[in-house]
Write a protein that holds these residues in place. Structure first.
Motif, PDB file in Angstrom:
ATOM      1  N   PRO A  34       0.831  -1.201   0.000  1.00  0.00           N
ATOM      2  CA  PRO A  34       0.000   0.000   0.000  1.00  0.00           C
ATOM      3  C   PRO A  34       0.873   1.261   0.000  1.00  0.00           C
ATOM      4  O   PRO A  34       1.872   1.338   0.703  1.00  0.00           O
ATOM      5  CB  PRO A  34      -0.805  -0.121   1.298  1.00  0.00           C
ATOM      6  CG  PRO A  34      -0.851  -1.600   1.561  1.00  0.00           C
ATOM      7  CD  PRO A  34       0.489  -2.118   1.096  1.00  0.00           C
ATOM      8  N   GLY A  35       0.501   2.228  -0.846  1.00  0.00           N
ATOM      9  CA  GLY A  35       1.259   3.463  -0.960  1.00  0.00           C
ATOM     10  C   GLY A  35       2.261   3.460  -2.102  1.00  0.00           C
ATOM     11  O   GLY A  35       2.996   4.421  -2.287  1.00  0.00           O
ATOM     12  N   PHE A  74       2.271   5.802   5.268  1.00  0.00           N
ATOM     13  CA  PHE A  74       2.388   4.348   5.413  1.00  0.00           C
ATOM     14  C   PHE A  74       3.687   4.044   6.140  1.00  0.00           C
ATOM     15  O   PHE A  74       4.705   3.723   5.509  1.00  0.00           O
ATOM     16  CB  PHE A  74       2.358   3.664   4.033  1.00  0.00           C
ATOM     17  CG  PHE A  74       1.063   3.841   3.315  1.00  0.00           C
ATOM     18  CD1 PHE A  74       0.006   2.975   3.542  1.00  0.00           C
ATOM     19  CD2 PHE A  74       0.874   4.905   2.439  1.00  0.00           C
ATOM     20  CE1 PHE A  74      -1.203   3.156   2.907  1.00  0.00           C
ATOM     21  CE2 PHE A  74      -0.331   5.096   1.795  1.00  0.00           C
ATOM     22  CZ  PHE A  74      -1.384   4.214   2.031  1.00  0.00           C
ATOM     23  N   GLU A 117      -9.549   1.483  -1.748  1.00  0.00           N
ATOM     24  CA  GLU A 117      -8.203   1.412  -1.168  1.00  0.00           C
ATOM     25  C   GLU A 117      -7.297   2.464  -1.798  1.00  0.00           C
ATOM     26  O   GLU A 117      -6.524   3.138  -1.106  1.00  0.00           O
ATOM     27  CB  GLU A 117      -7.565   0.040  -1.408  1.00  0.00           C
ATOM     28  CG  GLU A 117      -8.224  -1.114  -0.683  1.00  0.00           C
ATOM     29  CD  GLU A 117      -7.618  -2.444  -1.123  1.00  0.00           C
ATOM     30  OE1 GLU A 117      -6.989  -3.095  -0.263  1.00  0.00           O
ATOM     31  OE2 GLU A 117      -7.764  -2.818  -2.307  1.00  0.00           O
ATOM     32  N   ALA A 121      -5.549   5.686  -0.047  1.00  0.00           N
ATOM     33  CA  ALA A 121      -4.093   5.873  -0.101  1.00  0.00           C
ATOM     34  C   ALA A 121      -3.748   7.230  -0.702  1.00  0.00           C
ATOM     35  O   ALA A 121      -2.858   7.935  -0.209  1.00  0.00           O
ATOM     36  CB  ALA A 121      -3.456   4.752  -0.917  1.00  0.00           C
ATOM     37  N   LYS A 124      -4.356   9.870   1.925  1.00  0.00           N
ATOM     38  CA  LYS A 124      -3.340   9.821   2.979  1.00  0.00           C
ATOM     39  C   LYS A 124      -2.046  10.444   2.535  1.00  0.00           C
ATOM     40  O   LYS A 124      -1.448  11.259   3.240  1.00  0.00           O
ATOM     41  CB  LYS A 124      -3.091   8.368   3.423  1.00  0.00           C
ATOM     42  CG  LYS A 124      -4.178   7.789   4.305  1.00  0.00           C
ATOM     43  CD  LYS A 124      -3.937   6.326   4.616  1.00  0.00           C
ATOM     44  CE  LYS A 124      -2.892   6.155   5.685  1.00  0.00           C
ATOM     45  NZ  LYS A 124      -2.752   4.771   6.144  1.00  0.00           N
TER      46      LYS A 124
END
Length: 129
Positions: A34-35, A74, A117, A121, A124
């Motif tokens: 993720p990220g 993350f 998702e 991301a 964020k």
């Protein structure tokens, strides 16, 4: 026109992280972790080291605040930069949050992320830019 050029032109939707006059950064829809962000020059060149010097010199400067934002969004041991370039004939680098060598095997861990998702991301990471 490459897939990345179509993304940059807005012909294909993406989860944009950052953009300036020379570069475009967006989430990989098949993230290793993720990220995972791709950084792409806006000039269409197949091989990274065939880019004009001003692009090579500017790539890391453009990527640095994005990598720092990924690190905050993350938490991980480090955000690494990988270059592969075989899937799309357009120079690019991967910024990948990693906690160990196992995370470097990005082809084994890639799976298509769900839109929610990716949107989470994106929010964020951009909140730290």
């Amino acid at each position: 026109m490459t897939l990345f050029s179509k993304i940059i032109a807005g012909e294909i939707p993406s989860y944009k992280i950052a953009e300036d006059d020379r570069f475009f950064a967006f989430l990989d829809i098949f993230p290793a972790t993720p990220g995972h962000v791709l950084v792409v020059p806006k000039t269409e060149v197949d091989r990274l080291f065939d880019l004009p010097a001003e692009y090579l010199n500017g790539l890391l400067t453009f990527a640095q605040p994005i990598a720092k934002a990924i690190q905050q969004a993350f938490p991980c041991d480090r955000v690494n930069i990988l270059t592969l370039g075989f899937e799309v004939p357009h120079a690019h680098v991967h910024l990948i949050p990693m906690n160990g060598m196992a995370d470097a095997d990005i082809l084994a861990s890639k799976k298509k992320a769900e839109p929610e998702e990716l949107a989470a991301a994106q929010q964020k990471i951009t909140s730290y830019l």
